[in-house]
Design a protein around this motif. Sequence first.
Motif, PDB file in Angstrom:
ATOM      1  N   ARG A   5       0.851  -1.186   0.000  1.00 10.37           N
ATOM      2  CA  ARG A   5       0.000   0.000   0.000  1.00 10.37           C
ATOM      3  C   ARG A   5       0.887   1.237   0.000  1.00 10.37           C
ATOM      4  N   LEU A   6       0.328   2.328  -0.502  1.00  9.37           N
ATOM      5  CA  LEU A   6       1.066   3.590  -0.496  1.00  9.37           C
ATOM      6  C   LEU A   6       0.917   4.282   0.849  1.00  9.37           C
ATOM      7  N   GLY A   7       1.956   4.996   1.239  1.00  8.96           N
ATOM      8  CA  GLY A   7       1.992   5.590   2.563  1.00  8.96           C
ATOM      9  C   GLY A   7       0.902   6.606   2.826  1.00  8.96           C
ATOM     10  N   PHE A   8       0.415   7.287   1.787  1.00  7.89           N
ATOM     11  CA  PHE A   8      -0.597   8.332   2.009  1.00  7.89           C
ATOM     12  C   PHE A   8      -1.978   7.747   2.265  1.00  7.89           C
ATOM     13  N   GLU A   9      -2.190   6.469   1.943  1.00  2.00           N
ATOM     14  CA  GLU A   9      -3.517   5.874   2.097  1.00  2.00           C
ATOM     15  C   GLU A   9      -3.903   5.754   3.569  1.00  2.00           C
ATOM     16  N   PRO A  10      -5.181   5.890   3.863  1.00  8.85           N
ATOM     17  CA  PRO A  10      -5.641   5.601   5.230  1.00  8.85           C
ATOM     18  C   PRO A  10      -5.344   4.152   5.583  1.00  8.85           C
ATOM     19  N   LEU A  11      -5.077   3.896   6.839  1.00  9.64           N
ATOM     20  CA  LEU A  11      -4.800   2.546   7.297  1.00  9.64           C
ATOM     21  C   LEU A  11      -6.043   1.679   7.126  1.00  9.64           C
ATOM     22  N   ARG A  12      -5.856   0.488   6.592  1.00 13.40           N
ATOM     23  CA  ARG A  12      -6.968  -0.410   6.296  1.00 13.40           C
ATOM     24  C   ARG A  12      -7.127  -1.468   7.381  1.00 13.40           C
ATOM     25  N   ALA A  13      -8.356  -1.976   7.484  1.00 11.11           N
ATOM     26  CA  ALA A  13      -8.619  -3.048   8.451  1.00 11.11           C
ATOM     27  C   ALA A  13      -7.793  -4.279   8.134  1.00 11.11           C
ATOM     28  N   CYS A  14      -7.549  -4.532   6.849  1.00  9.94           N
ATOM     29  CA  CYS A  14      -6.816  -5.727   6.451  1.00  9.94           C
ATOM     30  C   CYS A  14      -5.305  -5.580   6.601  1.00  9.94           C
ATOM     31  N   GLU A  15      -4.844  -4.466   7.122  1.00  9.31           N
ATOM     32  CA  GLU A  15      -3.442  -4.340   7.507  1.00  9.31           C
ATOM     33  C   GLU A  15      -3.224  -4.730   8.963  1.00  9.31           C
ATOM     34  N   ASN A  16      -4.300  -5.098   9.634  1.00 12.28           N
ATOM     35  CA  ASN A  16      -4.220  -5.628  10.992  1.00 12.28           C
ATOM     36  C   ASN A  16      -4.031  -7.138  10.891  1.00 12.28           C
ATOM     37  N   VAL A  17      -2.912  -7.648  11.416  1.00 15.17           N
ATOM     38  CA  VAL A  17      -2.599  -9.067  11.245  1.00 15.17           C
ATOM     39  C   VAL A  17      -3.672  -9.962  11.849  1.00 15.17           C
ATOM     40  N   LYS A  18      -4.362  -9.497  12.869  1.00 18.25           N
ATOM     41  CA  LYS A  18      -5.422 -10.296  13.485  1.00 18.25           C
ATOM     42  C   LYS A  18      -6.534 -10.565  12.479  1.00 18.25           C
ATOM     43  N   ASN A  19      -6.787  -9.598  11.598  1.00 19.23           N
ATOM     44  CA  ASN A  19      -7.854  -9.756  10.609  1.00 19.23           C
ATOM     45  C   ASN A  19      -7.427 -10.604   9.421  1.00 19.23           C
ATOM     46  N   LEU A  20      -6.136 -10.908   9.317  1.00 24.35           N
ATOM     47  CA  LEU A  20      -5.646 -11.763   8.246  1.00 24.35           C
ATOM     48  C   LEU A  20      -5.592 -13.227   8.662  1.00 24.35           C
ATOM     49  N   ALA A  21      -5.942 -13.515   9.908  1.00 26.04           N
ATOM     50  CA  ALA A  21      -5.923 -14.884  10.410  1.00 26.04           C
ATOM     51  C   ALA A  21      -7.014 -15.707   9.747  1.00 26.04           C
ATOM     52  N   PRO A  22      -6.839 -17.029   9.651  1.00 26.00           N
ATOM     53  CA  PRO A  22      -7.874 -17.889   9.069  1.00 26.00           C
ATOM     54  C   PRO A  22      -9.207 -17.747   9.796  1.00 26.00           C
TER      55      PRO A  22
END
Length: 1272
Positions: free
Chosen positions: A723-740
């Motif tokens: 992702r580009l640095g200027f973008e708002p932080l996304r929910a899918c950048e939270n490792v907990k949300n990337l879990a199975p």
Amino acid sequence: MNKTIILIILGLSFFLGACSGKKGKTGAAFSLKISSALDASIAPHASGGGMIFGISSKGERFSHRVIPSQDMVLELPNDNWNFFGILWDGDINGDGNYDGVDMAGQTRCAKSIGNLLDGSDVDVVLNFNQANCVTSAGSSLFKSIRPVSCKDSVANKGSISEICIDEQSGYFSSYQVIAVPYDKMNNLNSVRFDNGLKSACYSIAHNTMNTGSVVGYADAFTANTASGAKIPVDGEASKLFHLVVRGFYASEDCGVTGSEQGYHDFNYENGLLMGAAQTKTVVDDPSNTVVLFNSVTALEVCRDSRNLAPASATHPFAFGSANSFYHGLCTARQFSEIRENFLTNNFLVMRDLNFKNTFNPVASGSNILPCSSLGNSFIPVGGLTVEGGAGDEVNCPLPTPLSINQYNKVFNGNGYAFINAYLESEDFSNVGLFRKLGPSGVVKNLKVVRSSVEGINAVGMIAGESLGTIENVIIDNSTVKARGDETSYGLGGVVGVIGASAAITNVQVINSRLDSRGTQVGGIVGQANAGGSVSKAYFNGLIETYSEGSVTPYSAYVGGIVGYGESMIIDQVVSEGRINSSQNKIGGIVAYLNASTISNSYSTMMIGSFTSDSAKYIGGIVGFGGASAITLNNVYFAGSFSFDIGPTPTSNVVGYIQGGGAAPTGVKQYVVDGVAGVDYGGVFNGTPVSESDFRSKNFTTITAPPSFTDYTLWRQTEGDYPRLGFEPLRACENVKNLAPVSTQASYGRGGASDPIVICTPAQFASMNAGSYVLKDNINLLEGLYSGPATFNGSLEGEGRVVHNYKKVETTSPSLANNLIGTNNGSLNNLVFANLDFLSQFVAHSGTGVIGINNGLISGVDFTNIRSSGENSVALAVVKNEPTGTIRFGEVFGGLNGVNQVGGITSFNSGRIEKMRVHVGGAQNSPSTIYDFGIVAGINQGVISEVVSDSRYQFLAGVSVNRFGFIAGTNNNTIQDVEVRSQTNSFFSLSDSHTDLAGIAGRNASGAKIVRAINKALTPEIPNFRAIANNLGQISESYYKNPRMKYLENNQIIAGTRSGTQCIFTLDVALGATIVPHVTHINITNKNHVFGHLPVSSGSGSTFSVELPDSYTDDCDLGTANIEVGYVELLTGQLYPNIASLNSGTVPNGVPALLDLYQTDVAVASVSWLDGAPTLNVGDKVYYDGGAWKLVDQEMNNRELDYNDFYRTPIEFETMPYNDSWNLVHDDPGASDFGRIVDFYLVTELDGGAWPANAPKWRMEPGRGGPELMFDF
């Protein structure tokens, strides 16, 4: 008893004498009186006013003005008192002339300490002299005040000399300092602001800190004798000096003029203390001056100021003057006051502005824009004045203005939002909140939420056109539309058209929609044909373009960020969402780009094109590159394509980075592996990178390829895309949300209040029971991933997209060909896009996105879907079971099948409502097709409030049985459906077809069709009907005459008036063929339209028309625009007609227009079941849903064919059988227009639930008849 204190002047001493009640008794009063005999002595030294203060040991206090001509009477309780006094001589220049300026000039001070008032006689002596105005160290107790107006609090800021200038300057145009009298004793708290000493007026300029000059005098701060107010800042008296600094919002002379916007008081109740806590607000300047940095909150400004000043005011805004940098906006109405009248002012928004009901179209017709179908909640900056001849402002369509007013100043949104701003018009160009930004124009720090603008050319939410700067702007949940024809150009989410000097940076368009019939369409910018720059821009939404006619080849451009770009610099941009387009040049970031650079950017766009044009140039980053080279550095594409190959596939040029044109230069151009499965001949496909590498943090490091050169601009969480640095932080950048899914369930997720988060295709495939929420678009990588076989849970999509499934079945005709096998739960607010379900087996059955629906599918779009097979073929749902509901969505794609084929579903036994469907494609095999419906192949349930908008071809060799634009066969209920005018189909005339219809090929016994309208361009083949084979009930349904033709004006030789008639003469070659079949004419003349006037007689080359009484003009073609309509003849057959009748039964061959159509009988001597007399050739009949009946004279006058779709709403409402339509009139003058406005504001702008009392139909004059309200 009360005694009197007499002030006796001896030189410069005041003696105060007092006598109170008996010592030790109740607290006695204390009276003070100034002898009138002393006026002459006091006056020279009190020309600038005087104040006397007192404070007791218990803290009771007073402050009063010294007015020599008036006695001062005070009631003082017994206590130990200290008294102080100050006189100002008002001699501002030190020349002995007393100018009478309050609190200015030389000061004289006095004090008397420890005066016990206990009932004894007391003498109080106040000796006023200059020596008493200095400290023991010899410094003055007084300093001049220097007010400075600041927009923000000065706390924690840097150097004083660097703040409160220009854009940081505040909201006040002038100040006045007030020394306030008060009594705070005897349990009273009386403050008398209006009776205080008032300084001269300080006029404030925004462009320098060295301001605050006193109006009418020299600079206030160069000497101790200046005209500025001198205030005690040290000593006991300073603590008793109640000071008010009054800031005026729009007046430059402290309220003498321009007082309408009000003022704000800064209250220093305990004097102007110099404590450390106030060092950033009250600053002790070394030049014997106290600097007051006055700031107020935006809330205080809007509370204090009069939000819409009267007409007599200098301007209608919350604050501002010629001295101010900004003028303030506290109301939505104030924004619309800018228009073309205040283009030389800067503006600052002071709070969120909700434009809902700002202009009430029902209550105030004068606020409705000319040619605006809905009205408007704002007037754009630049105004909407149309230059031209008299009356141009009320004629529709409006002519193009000769010039557009430019805005060349600064408009600062201040971080606030515009909400529910809408301007709905089909006849303006340069449309947006601003018509046009000039080279010096700036719009910044603004949010726009739930808003909508519509125009023809150069349309954007912020500006129609920009040569200036747009920065720090967010557009959320909004719509931008261009409603011109195929020549319309320049539609952008932010700005329609930009010039070479334009700069757009830090902008976001999210959850929004662009809708156009024309070209040069982009998520941020539509057209940039002379340069300009776009940086740090983000688009996420839907871009939909379509054509109702022919678009000039190679001229239709649709891009995720920019439609058409020349000599541009594009840096750090992101495009997500989807493009649905009938145009032939499409790019994930730019459709056409020449002599330009794109750096550090990516696209995950879902791109779909279904145009019949065989030549397409589609690219994941750039659609087509111009002759001058373009450079692409550090870019990637992780989206998908879906497009109609067309008749000559080799002409399609599709590349995963760039489609056509000159190949790009540059470095680091990547495409996610799995996308680049097929080479469609694009000029550049980029470097494939595996899915695992794309989701690895190594991707954005400089040490391990693949990588980006300027990696410092990128960020990445392991498991997510770069992702580009200027973008708002996304929910899918939270490792907990990337879990199975199973791991998240172990956290306790899965309930309605804490759903499992879906970010990856692996998570999506694992869904079953429980609650889920989609937080990113899901790329299925051409079928590398699939969906769940059975879904029993609830999925909230939040408008995100599941895409890129390419299933081509080659191994077995028995394998399921669906993304989701069975839905027993609910799917809400998501999009399925760019999905292919293609079978190479003739016997393959059951193809579509979802196999079986037993649950709820709500707010789900199925777009750019391709599906083929033999039996039970659909784009969305193969079978919608009795418990299944499909609603509030759109279906768009290409379809091929043999038996039971439908756009939404092949077989419906549940409910389908409020859906729009567009099916395209061509079928040349097999030889015979059955039950082909654009909505449903077979309807066994309910289809309600559905719009069909499709183009389909059945080529030579294909025979079709039971075809309908709604259903092939209807066995239950079809109600409130609309087939749009652009809908069309082609059937080979060399093949035999049966039961072809605009609504349903077959309407079975016991089935019913109610309130169905077909406006389609009906195929020119025999026996095509509204409902071809009817055995059921049909009522209140209408059909456009497919043979209606129109003559051009140059085919009419002359038009003359004779009494109450117009007599028209046609070209001789046309006359004999046309005149017998003329049905009506339209006359448009001088702002009046008289449509569908019946022809009273005609022979040879002439025909006459009876005119309405209100038409008083002539019939000269030079002054009237004449439209002549007639019914074309087919060889040997009147059309539409009753070609054959089955004696003793309700006839097959239902005529083209049901209920009210005036129909010629072609067969004589036929008896009817209802006992009507024998019909003869030429008799007029209609079908009322139960039987055929003769048309009486009243019905004859209400003939309904093509022209009746252009009746006024009132005319339509008064026609028979319309009492159940729930139709409202889309006309601001109509009594029920408010229902449209309420519906629009609630559903379209506020995003609210569908109102229970929402109308089903709307009708606007000239729009082609009733239209379903849900698709408004």
